[in-house]
Design a protein around this motif. Structure first.
Motif, PDB file in Angstrom:
ATOM      1  N   SER A  52       0.850  -1.191   0.000  1.00 35.99           N
ATOM      2  CA  SER A  52       0.000   0.000   0.000  1.00 35.99           C
ATOM      3  C   SER A  52       0.882   1.235   0.000  1.00 35.99           C
ATOM      4  O   SER A  52       1.936   1.263   0.654  1.00 35.99           O
ATOM      5  N   GLN A  57      -3.627   0.395  -3.220  1.00 41.22           N
ATOM      6  CA  GLN A  57      -3.138  -0.959  -2.983  1.00 41.22           C
ATOM      7  C   GLN A  57      -2.599  -1.558  -4.278  1.00 41.22           C
ATOM      8  O   GLN A  57      -3.184  -1.372  -5.350  1.00 41.22           O
ATOM      9  N   TRP A  77      -0.781  -4.322   2.807  1.00 41.07           N
ATOM     10  CA  TRP A  77      -2.219  -4.413   3.041  1.00 41.07           C
ATOM     11  C   TRP A  77      -2.641  -5.876   3.219  1.00 41.07           C
ATOM     12  O   TRP A  77      -3.776  -6.171   3.609  1.00 41.07           O
ATOM     13  N   ARG A  78      -1.665  -6.767   2.986  1.00 42.00           N
ATOM     14  CA  ARG A  78      -1.911  -8.190   3.168  1.00 42.00           C
ATOM     15  C   ARG A  78      -0.560  -8.874   3.343  1.00 42.00           C
ATOM     16  O   ARG A  78       0.391  -8.543   2.639  1.00 42.00           O
TER      17      ARG A  78
END
Length: 288
Positions: A52, A57, A77-78
């Motif tokens: 991000s 993203q 973001w993950r």
């Protein structure tokens, strides 16, 4: 994939700060940080990164490159969904820059006397997010650049030169290259990586599995010279740098740039430069 272009005014040229190769395990996150102050360039060799930048993203996949801006908030973001490996490097500039969907053109505001020959104003255009079309070449450039930083302060000029070549390669990612141009670049990289080793047309033919006449043809089309002419020019350029920026003896420099004989090296240098290696160094020292 983002179509944004990062435009950077040149001169001054961007400065390489640091870089490395990193492996992240499944479940790990990229570092969370704000306003880093310099660009963070990432090239994924295996796996995926979920990055991000402020509210945007991105997914950076295998054989893709991504550039994070110096004045934003960067974080994952993950977490990684698989073991992931990537190269990264940080670079800095005091010049104007802009990220947008269209390439910008800058006029450098660096004051340069008109009476002297100088680097013309130029705008470097780097893709924000791009597919690496020749991953072996890019990762090879990465490896050479990082390896040069471990050679000591007297080699800093080599790091700078490799970094500028690296940026030029990144800039060209959006351009179409035919197969012969890619081959010529691969030959050039091979020559540079084996500068101090015995290199012949037959060796190049064996390495690239192509006839030496064809290799000469693609090199002349791309660089205007045959592989052996490019190699000699390369050796002379590196020899000049060693003479000016190190205290190595002439015999040592001769071996470092691929000559078995100091006399032969001196003759080749004098024929090309019009002055012996010893006098070339002495002339520079007197000027300083």
């Amino acid at each position: 994939m983002s179509d944004d272009i990062i435009s950077i005014s040149v001169p001054p040229f961007p400065d390489f700060i640091e870089g490395n190769y990193r492996m992240m395990k499944k479940g790990q996150n990229h570092i969370n940080r704000r306003n880093l102050g310099y660009f963070d360039l990432i090239a994924v060799k295996k796996g995926k990164l979920f990055l991000s930048e402020d509210d945007s993203q991105y997914v950076v996949k295998e054989n893709e490159l991504f550039i994070l801006l110096p004045d934003r908030h960067h974080f994952s973001w993950r977490p990684c969904q698989e073991d992931t490996e990537f190269y990264w490097l940080h670079f800095y500039t005091t010049a104007q820059w802009r990220q947008s969907r269209r390439a910008s053109r800058f006029i450098s505001n660096l004051p340069i006397p008109e009476l002297h020959y100088h680097q013309c104003s130029y705008t470097l255009h780097l893709p924000k997010h791009a597919l690496i079309k020749e991953p072996a070449m890019l990762f090879g450039l990465f490896h050479n650049l990082l390896d040069s930083t471990t050679s000591g302060k007297e080699y800093i000029w080599k790091t700078e030169e490799l970094f500028l070549r690296f940026l030029k390669f990144i800039e060209s990612l959006g351009m179409y290259k035919d197969r012969s141009t890619v081959l010529a670049e691969q030959i050039y990289m091979y020559l540079e990586n084996n500068l101090g080793q015995p290199v012949s047309n037959q060796l190049l033919s064996d390495v690239f599995h192509l006839h030496s006449n064809y290799l000469a043809k693609v090199m002349k089309a791309a660089y205007g010279k045959t592989p052996m002419e490019v190699l000699m020019e390369m050796r002379m350029e590196y020899a000049k740098q060693y003479l000016l920026r190190s205290e190595y003896g002439i015999g040592t420099i001769a071996k470092m740039v691929g000559f078995n004989s100091e006399i032969y090296f001196s003759n080749c240098f004098k024929k090309r430069m019009g002055i012996s290696p010893q006098n070339y160094r002495k002339k520079y020292e007197e000027h300083i």
